[in-house]
Motif scaffolding. Structure first.
Motif, PDB file in Angstrom:
ATOM      1  N   LEU A   7       0.826  -1.206   0.000  1.00  0.00           N
ATOM      2  CA  LEU A   7       0.000   0.000   0.000  1.00  0.00           C
ATOM      3  C   LEU A   7       0.861   1.255   0.000  1.00  0.00           C
ATOM      4  O   LEU A   7       0.504   2.269  -0.615  1.00  0.00           O
ATOM      5  CB  LEU A   7      -0.918  -0.016   1.232  1.00  0.00           C
ATOM      6  CG  LEU A   7      -1.924   1.124   1.328  1.00  0.00           C
ATOM      7  CD1 LEU A   7      -2.851   1.130   0.123  1.00  0.00           C
ATOM      8  CD2 LEU A   7      -2.733   1.005   2.619  1.00  0.00           C
ATOM      9  N   VAL A   8       2.003   1.200   0.682  1.00  0.00           N
ATOM     10  CA  VAL A   8       2.927   2.336   0.637  1.00  0.00           C
ATOM     11  C   VAL A   8       3.405   2.565  -0.795  1.00  0.00           C
ATOM     12  O   VAL A   8       3.492   3.698  -1.267  1.00  0.00           O
ATOM     13  CB  VAL A   8       4.125   2.082   1.575  1.00  0.00           C
ATOM     14  CG1 VAL A   8       5.174   3.166   1.418  1.00  0.00           C
ATOM     15  CG2 VAL A   8       3.656   2.033   3.021  1.00  0.00           C
ATOM     16  N   ASN A   9       3.693   1.473  -1.488  1.00  0.00           N
ATOM     17  CA  ASN A   9       4.117   1.610  -2.885  1.00  0.00           C
ATOM     18  C   ASN A   9       2.999   2.167  -3.749  1.00  0.00           C
ATOM     19  O   ASN A   9       3.240   2.971  -4.661  1.00  0.00           O
ATOM     20  CB  ASN A   9       4.573   0.252  -3.429  1.00  0.00           C
ATOM     21  CG  ASN A   9       5.876  -0.201  -2.802  1.00  0.00           C
ATOM     22  OD1 ASN A   9       6.657   0.619  -2.321  1.00  0.00           O
ATOM     23  ND2 ASN A   9       6.108  -1.497  -2.779  1.00  0.00           N
ATOM     24  N   ALA A  10       1.761   1.733  -3.491  1.00  0.00           N
ATOM     25  CA  ALA A  10       0.636   2.296  -4.240  1.00  0.00           C
ATOM     26  C   ALA A  10       0.505   3.782  -3.977  1.00  0.00           C
ATOM     27  O   ALA A  10       0.219   4.577  -4.896  1.00  0.00           O
ATOM     28  CB  ALA A  10      -0.656   1.562  -3.852  1.00  0.00           C
ATOM     29  N   TRP A  11       0.710   4.162  -2.725  1.00  0.00           N
ATOM     30  CA  TRP A  11       0.667   5.592  -2.406  1.00  0.00           C
ATOM     31  C   TRP A  11       1.825   6.327  -3.058  1.00  0.00           C
ATOM     32  O   TRP A  11       1.666   7.467  -3.526  1.00  0.00           O
ATOM     33  CB  TRP A  11       0.700   5.771  -0.898  1.00  0.00           C
ATOM     34  CG  TRP A  11       0.770   7.195  -0.465  1.00  0.00           C
ATOM     35  CD1 TRP A  11      -0.252   8.096  -0.403  1.00  0.00           C
ATOM     36  CD2 TRP A  11       1.943   7.907  -0.027  1.00  0.00           C
ATOM     37  NE1 TRP A  11       0.189   9.304   0.037  1.00  0.00           N
ATOM     38  CE2 TRP A  11       1.535   9.226   0.281  1.00  0.00           C
ATOM     39  CE3 TRP A  11       3.276   7.566   0.133  1.00  0.00           C
ATOM     40  CZ2 TRP A  11       2.427  10.189   0.740  1.00  0.00           C
ATOM     41  CZ3 TRP A  11       4.160   8.515   0.594  1.00  0.00           C
ATOM     42  CH2 TRP A  11       3.736   9.809   0.887  1.00  0.00           C
ATOM     43  N   GLN A  12       3.010   5.706  -3.116  1.00  0.00           N
ATOM     44  CA  GLN A  12       4.147   6.325  -3.798  1.00  0.00           C
ATOM     45  C   GLN A  12       3.845   6.528  -5.279  1.00  0.00           C
ATOM     46  O   GLN A  12       4.152   7.574  -5.860  1.00  0.00           O
ATOM     47  CB  GLN A  12       5.382   5.447  -3.642  1.00  0.00           C
ATOM     48  CG  GLN A  12       5.906   5.381  -2.214  1.00  0.00           C
ATOM     49  CD  GLN A  12       6.938   4.285  -2.042  1.00  0.00           C
ATOM     50  OE1 GLN A  12       7.128   3.455  -2.924  1.00  0.00           O
ATOM     51  NE2 GLN A  12       7.575   4.258  -0.891  1.00  0.00           N
TER      52      GLN A  12
END
Length: 1447
Positions: free
Chosen positions: A1264-1269
């Protein structure tokens, strides 16, 4: 607000008439819905026709019942129940005797003694033995004829004290006989024996403490390594995707990525444990030295065991003698308190103490007393608390010396000073009394407390003089708040001096005694001076005396639920008695008359008019009494609240807020009570549970032999059964699981509540904060970059800004696009300064241009305007600048609310208004070309407003004077000087073209240093601080609305079940522990990650071998089924990666756009692009994205969410899940092993002892952090593309404007030639002889073509005269007009394009987040938005209200 009755009736009647008229039947309704069911529009219209009201409802305001009068208060009727079991025996304060079945009630009252037990205390058996021995001595004296007649009989207190002295003297003689001499120094022997005992005990404790601390340190070091790696991986996770993007971009060799510092999470925890270990080792060394120094004494007493036992017995006798002195002093203090403070005058006053008022040899009485002790403290008038010194066996030496001096009646020169001098010093002393288990109940359940020090000197404060009113004041305050309409209400201060005139001599004499005993020592000192506190208490005593004189008797046992009705009834009875005129006692009515004389003037008009005379009189008296109560509250409420707050501080009950307010002594949440008692100690382990029965409001028979864990389980059982309070399940700690069968939901110790040793909770908070800090840096950098880009667009929209360094802006856009947020953070200030410099430069040049125009206008206004001879009647024409184009189709501009049509073309008089700025930092400004609105009037469309071209400076029109017009080819504009930015252009471009690593070491030219970049309001310091982490469930309702069944096999209730993905930190190690376990029920501990798909927490756990083995098999299945696509190319499992890096590593590689601003402008959404070229207008995708544009991490999180959202709970059985009680906001999530039950639809559960699972302090899933990135990167790229497109449109529009200007000059020259050729003959200079300047490649090509044509036309007949010459001139004019028209058409097209780019940029700016979010999978959009808004990821995809039987 409520709907009026008439409107409601009208609506019902109208609907009924409609149904009657239509004669609707069920069949007809079914047919109607069938006919229109396929058309939602028809169905909606039909429903609107039926249910939309045909009238406009009217609303009336609700009556404010909260301020109703006291006559509206209903008296709360209570059943006349028999009193509870009273104590079996107490000490009569007057006689000092222990009384069986004391007369408590109308005839008597009692108080309680709260103290710290110190060794051997007095007991009931010892008192009885003292009586027997005294009787035996009296009989022997009578037998020997030594009895004295007429002597005063000794009290039990005196008998016990005398018997203790006798026992000590007998033990002294025995020791001397054992030593074999009369002159034996018993104090020295006693000191040697106590030192030897202490040396051995201390050494054993020190060794145990060292072993425990070593184990604790090892565990802390393991935790530190786990979480340090995890924080390091997660903190770098925010920039991984951006750095991968850079590594695949064209600037790979020039990229400089600042490396984060090494992560050392938990070092402070390890340091604390290391310090604790060092302290333990130091104490062990000290204990070993003491043990060595006492070796001779230890060996001596080992060889002289009889002497050793005699000395130990002497210590017990001395402790009992000291306990007898404590009892004697307690009786004296209790008698003094009853006589000098405000208490009811009763026939008998008693003192109860737990040491000798319970027959501990009687198991039934002991069990009953332990169960009812809380009630006894609650019913007592007050509690006498001794703040004594800490218990040490070595005190026996000083006690022996004191005993010797007492025999000789000499003062002990070694008497120590009292431990506390005054009440205000208790907080700094930190008494041991506050750490005992029973003293918690004794403090909280008491109405009021009086304190004494170790020497039994009172630790007084003025507010204690209020007596039993100390307990009543908070409830009286609650009662008086319901009477805001008192007829005597006034803002004036009560005149306390008038009270003495109200009281009778008898009442005044009683008041005088109370006033003389007001404590003059300071209280807690919270904002009130000692003198002011004494004055206010003195006034309060006068008011209390007035209330007593009026016959107001307020009940003693009040609660917040019954206080208002009980006090209202007391006031009503007193007022009815005062107004009835019956009764022999007229002193009350006399006091009422005198009271009314000194009260403020009443507002009788506010009294109800619908009551009789008698009721009116009672109402007035009630208001008078209530006014006195209000004055009493005003004087004392603040003092009492401050006093209770101070007592809560040193009593360590700060969590019990209702007690500090004086509103409750029971009814607290079980979690708060258990948390307060967690650090308290008891001599008997089971007393830690039994001591809480009173506060928790439960009763059960005690059985000390059952053990501490079983006693705690029975206590929690009663809490659940009695109150349905689920806060008893809000405990944490992997080592805290109960071993009692069927009670896995319970902890094994009080310390599990508010567990300070659960470092997993602390680490999760630290981990979440670190990751959030990195995300905050990204968001702050993003806003700074966006602000810089918006400022650039802001001044680019201003058409009057000329000669701007577009190359600088283009390079900044490239750097922003190709750099990660970590790289942009140290460069954002420099970029802001460059944009600020361009803005300041353009602003200065615009001001200088405005001054030049004003000077020219002033010069033209001063020129002569007289009409002269020979002046041409034609004015010099100028090239029109078209403000609007007629008959263009309708266009629309975008807005947040949808499509919004463009503003209609304004009339000629409206064009001169100042243009309005749009939302997008300058977008929306009136452009050089605007579109007309469809449907505008023909006159408006056919008559476009013509104004002077902005590119051509205004000049005065030619007058009719004698002077000839200027030459047709004269350049009337002043040549533009070289812009100031050209001076630093080379340095700035070198700075921007330098690789990032070298750029960070360089500085901008000096002209840029003074410029301060503008900060966005979200970019201010602290704007992106991580979210506040609050304790889950704290302060929320913890009473379950659903039934909970407790039986011998477990606990059954309704639970919320949340499926999770559990990942073991080190599964191989757990497998090895399973292989070594000898029993299926052997406990195995470890660490795991619990993920809801959106967020995860790391926690420690401990469970049985069979449960852990099943879960490891489940984890392997989840790895293969849910995470298979993520791992198939890596050749490793999620658990293996978690063991190595403790996070899902970033695999996304975003390739940057290379080639400058031209490539940027062709993109539409700013996503990372493939190496393959894409069609214009097609979105770019990342190399690891699928056909839908979703990245690998986004697909992974989507699969995890689909797994967690399993609709059939039966398929979840056999896994570890999160569970909590349904319907209770204060219920916490806990880890549970879920199994299928014996019948379909039934589930069994077993709680797993684990650390805190608080998703307020969780860490977002790496995917999810990568999706936010990806989302943030897309937003940044989208913004860069907006500026790139606009830069290109602005550049081309500026070139077209220059070509239009050149064409206008050609047309104007041709027109001048035509005018001059017609009026003055031929022989004109050829326009081709002197070409006007042109700009741009396209403009040059056009003019070369036009010049060639002009040369051919002029070369055909250069010597023609007359009409032929005139015709040649007009041909040349026509050719120049064609060039001007072509330039105008090109300019018109580019102006339209510029307007479209402006509209698109305005729309994208307003809906940037929405446009970018469309590329994110639907299941992740809400989560990405929550991450952007710093919201917590609480479990939300759970199965609610599931019946589970927890074993």
């Amino acid at each position: 607000m409520a709907l009026s009755l008439d409107a409601a009736q009208f609506k019902g009647n109208a609907f009924a008439k409609m149904l009657d008229a239509v004669d609707l039947t069920p069949d007809m309704l079914a047919k109607t819905f069938k006919d229109v069911g396929e058309s939602p529009e028809k169905l909606r219209a039909l429903l609107n026709l039926w249910f939309v009201p045909w009238f406009k409802p009217t609303f009336v305001p609700d009556r404010d019942y909260a301020v109703a009068g006291l006559r509206d208060v209903e008296f709360f009727g209570t059943a006349d129940l028999p009193p509870g079991q009273l104590p079996y025996r107490m000490f009569d304060i007057e006689t000092g005797n222990l009384v069986e079945f004391p007369a408590i009630g109308v005839r008597g009252q009692y108080c309680m003694l709260s103290h710290r037990w110190k060794g051997v205390e007095l007991s009931l058996g010892y008192i009885k033995e003292a009586r027997r021995k005294e009787l035996q001595r009296a009989w022997e004296a009578l037998r020997d004829g030594k009895a004295t007649h007429g002597g005063v009989q000794k009290s039990d207190v005196q008998l016990v004290l005398e018997q203790c002295r006798v026992d000590v003297e007998e033990q002294e003689r025995l020791i001397k006989e054992l030593v074999g001499g009369k002159h034996v120094n018993i104090a020295e022997l006693l000191e040697r024996r106590l030192k030897a005992r202490a040396a051995q005990d201390t050494l054993g404790w020190a060794r145990d403490k060292e072993n425990q601390t070593k184990s604790k340190l090892r565990f802390a070091q393991i935790e530190q390594k786990i979480f340090s790696d995890l924080v390091g991986q997660m903190q770098g996770q925010v920039d991984d995707k951006m750095e991968e993007h850079l590594r695949n971009s064209g600037e790979t060799g020039n990229t400089f990525v600042p490396q984060p510092p090494p992560y050392d999470v938990g070092s402070e925890v390890v340091k604390e444990v290391q310090d604790e270990l060092e302290d333990a080792e130091t104490k062990l060394k000290t204990a070993e030295k003491k043990r060595e120094s006492a070796r001779n004494d230890i060996e001596y007493f080992q060889h002289h065991c009889h002497l050793r036992d005699a000395l130990d017995e002497l210590v017990c006798h001395l402790q009992r003698w000291k306990s007898a002195i404590k009892l004697e002093r307690a009786v004296q203090q209790a008698d003094h308190i009853f006589k000098t403070n405000v208490f009811q005058q009763r026939e008998n006053c008693y003192l109860w103490t737990d040491t000798c008022c319970i027959d501990k040899t009687n198991g039934g009485e002991l069990s009953e007393s332990l169960s009812l002790m809380g009630d006894w403290y609650a019913d007592a008038e007050y509690t006498l608390v001794q703040i004594d010194t800490p218990f040490r066996e070595s005190d026996a030496v000083e006690d022996w010396r004191r005993f010797e001096y007492e025999k000789t009646e000499e003062a002990n020169p070694k008497d120590t000073e009292p431990n506390i001098q005054g009440f205000e010093g208790i907080g700094a002393y930190d008494p041991e009394w506050s750490t005992r288990a029973w003293t918690l109940q004794e403090l909280v359940m008491s109405k009021t407390s009086f304190f004494v020090n170790s020497d039994w000197a009172p630790l007084s404060r003025p507010v204690e003089s209020l007596g039993y009113f100390y307990y009543l004041i908070p409830f009286i305050a609650l009662y008086t708040r319901g009477d805001p309409r008192n007829i005597y209400r006034t803002e004036e201060v009560w005149n306390s001096g008038a009270l003495e005139k109200i009281l009778s001599p008898e009442a005044f004499s009683e008041l005088k005694k109370l006033r003389e005993n007001i404590a003059v020592k300071g209280g807690p000192g919270l904002g009130v001076s000692l003198k002011g506190e004494v004055t206010r208490v003195d006034t309060a005593l006068q008011l209390i005396t007035v209330l007593g004189a009026l016959g107001v008797r307020i009940p003693g046992n009040l609660t917040s639920e019954t206080a208002t009705s009980e006090i209202a009834r007391a006031v009503y009875l007193a007022s009815a008695d005062l107004t009835s005129g019956k009764g022999k006692d007229s002193s009350k009515r006399d006091h009422l008359v005198r009271l009314k004389e000194h009260l403020p003037d009443p507002d009788l008009a506010s009294l109800p008019t619908d009551i009789g005379k008698q009721e009116r009189q009672e109402e007035v008296v009630q208001h008078a009494i209530n006014f006195v109560l209000q004055c009493l509250v005003a004087e004392t409420e603040g003092l009492i609240l401050a006093d209770r707050q101070y007592i809560a501080g040193f009593g360590k009950v700060q969590q019990l807020g209702a007690w500090q307010q004086g509103m409750s002594r029971t009814g607290f949440s079980a979690q708060s009570v258990l948390e307060v008692s967690g650090r308290r100690k008891a001599t008997v382990a089971t007393d830690r549970s039994y001591a809480l029965m009173g506060i928790l409001g439960v009763r059960f028979p005690t059985f000390p032999a059952e053990g501490y864990v079983k006693a705690l389980a029975r206590l929690l059982d009663e809490v659940v059964v009695t109150h349905n309070d689920i806060s008893v399940f809000n405990w944490t700690g992997m080592e805290m699981g109960s071993h009692v069968r069927g009670r896995s939901m319970y902890p094994a110790s009080h310390t599990a509540y508010g567990n300070q040793e659960d470092r997993g909770k602390r680490y999760n908070l630290l981990l979440s904060a670190r990751v959030q800090d990195r995300m905050d840096d990204v968001v702050a950098t993003y806003h700074s970059v966006i602000q810089t880009l918006r400022r650039a667009i802001d001044f680019l929209k201003d058409k009057e800004r000329k000669n701007l360094p577009f190359e600088w802006i283009e390079r900044i856009v490239q750097l922003v696009l190709l750099s990660s947020f970590r790289e942009l953070k140290p460069q954002q200030e420099a970029f802001g300064k460059i944009i600020g410099y361009i803005k300041e430069h353009s602003e200065k040049e615009r001001q200088e241009l405005a001054k030049e125009k004003e000077a020219k206008l002033a010069e033209a206004a001063a020129a002569p305007t007289a009409i002269g001879k020979g002046t041409s009647l034609l004015k010099r024409p100028t090239m029109p600048f078209v403000q609007s184009m007629p008959s263009l189709p309708t266009t629309s501009s975008f807005s947040l609310s949808g499509l919004k049509k463009s503003t209609p073309v304004k009339k000629e008089a409206e064009v001169t208004e100042a243009p309005k700025k749009g939302r997008f930092s300058g977008f929306g400004k009136t452009p050089s070309f605007s579109l007309s609105k469809k449907g505008a009037s023909p006159a408006t469309e056919q008559a476009p407003v013509v104004t002077e071209a902005p590119a051509t400076p205004l000049r005065p029109e030619p007058t009719d004077g004698i002077a000839d017009p200027p030459p047709p080819y004269e350049n009337t504009e002043t040549p533009t000087a070289q812009p100031s930015w050209k001076i630093v252009d080379r340095e700035v471009m070198e700075y921007l073209l330098t690789p990032t690593a070298q750029r960070l070491a360089k500085t901008l030219p000096p002209d840029f240093q003074a410029i301060k970049p503008e900060l966005h309001q979200d970019e201010q310091p602290g704007a992106y601080s991580f979210r506040k982490h609050s304790l889950e469930g704290q302060g929320l309702d913890t009473i379950s609305p659903n039934p909970i069944t407790v039986n011998n096999s477990g606990i059954q209730g309704l639970f919320d079940i949340q499926r999770v993905i559990v990942t073991m930190i080190d599964p191989d190690k757990l497998r090895r522990q399973i292989a070594k376990a000898v029993s299926p029920h052997a406990k195995i501990s470890g660490w795991c990650s619990v993920s809801t798909g959106f967020a995860r927490v790391i926690t420690s756990f401990a469970c049985e071998r069979r449960i852990l083995e099943q879960e490891l098999d489940v984890i392997e299945s989840v790895e293969a089924g849910v995470l298979r696509e993520q791992d198939k190319d890596k050749g490793e499992k999620r658990s293996a990666r978690l063991a190595n890096s403790l996070s899902v590593t970033t695999t996304t590689a975003a390739k940057a756009v290379k080639g400058g601003i031209e490539n940027l402008s062709g993109q539409n959404d700013g996503d990372t692009t493939n190496s393959k070229a894409k069609e214009p207008g097609q979105d770019a995708e990342a190399p690891d994205s699928d056909s839908s544009g979703n990245t690998e991490e986004e697909r992974l999180v989507s699969r995890m969410i689909d797994f967690i959202q399993e609709p059939q709970l039966g398929l979840v059985a056999g896994e570890w899940v999160l569970a909590r009680f349904s319907g209770a906001p204060g219920a916490n999530w806990f880890l549970c092993h879920l199994e299928l039950g014996a019948v379909p639809g039934q589930f069994y559960g077993h709680r797993i002892a684990a650390g805190a699972i608080d998703f307020h302090n969780s860490t977002p899933e790496p995917g999810l952090v990568n999706a936010w990135q990806t989302y943030m990167d897309r937003k940044k790229r989208k913004m860069c593309c907006i500026l790139a497109d606009y830069l290109r449109s602005r550049t081309t529009a500026q070139d077209s404007e220059e070509r239009l200007k050149a064409g206008s000059d050609l047309a104007r020259q041709g027109l001048d030639m035509a005018v001059k050729g017609v009026g003055g003959g031929l022989g004109l200079r050829s326009p081709g002889a002197e070409k006007p300047p042109t700009t741009g490649q396209q403009s040059a090509g056009v003019e070369e073509e036009g010049a060639g044509k002009e040369a051919e036309e002029s070369g055909e007949d250069s010597d023609a005269e007359g009409e032929e010459g005139s015709e040649s001139v007009f041909d040349r004019v026509l050719g120049q007009g064609k060039l001007a028209a072509k330039a105008l058409g090109e300019y018109t097209v580019l102006a339209v394009a510029e307007k479209l780019f402006e509209m698109r940029a305005d729309h994208l700016d307003r809906s940037l987040a929405t446009a970018v979010l469309k590329r994110t999978p639907k299941s992740l959009r809400t989560a990405v938005e929550n991450m952007n808004d710093n919201k917590s990821f609480l479990p939300a995809m759970f199965h609610s209200s599931t019946q589970v039987h927890m074993f």
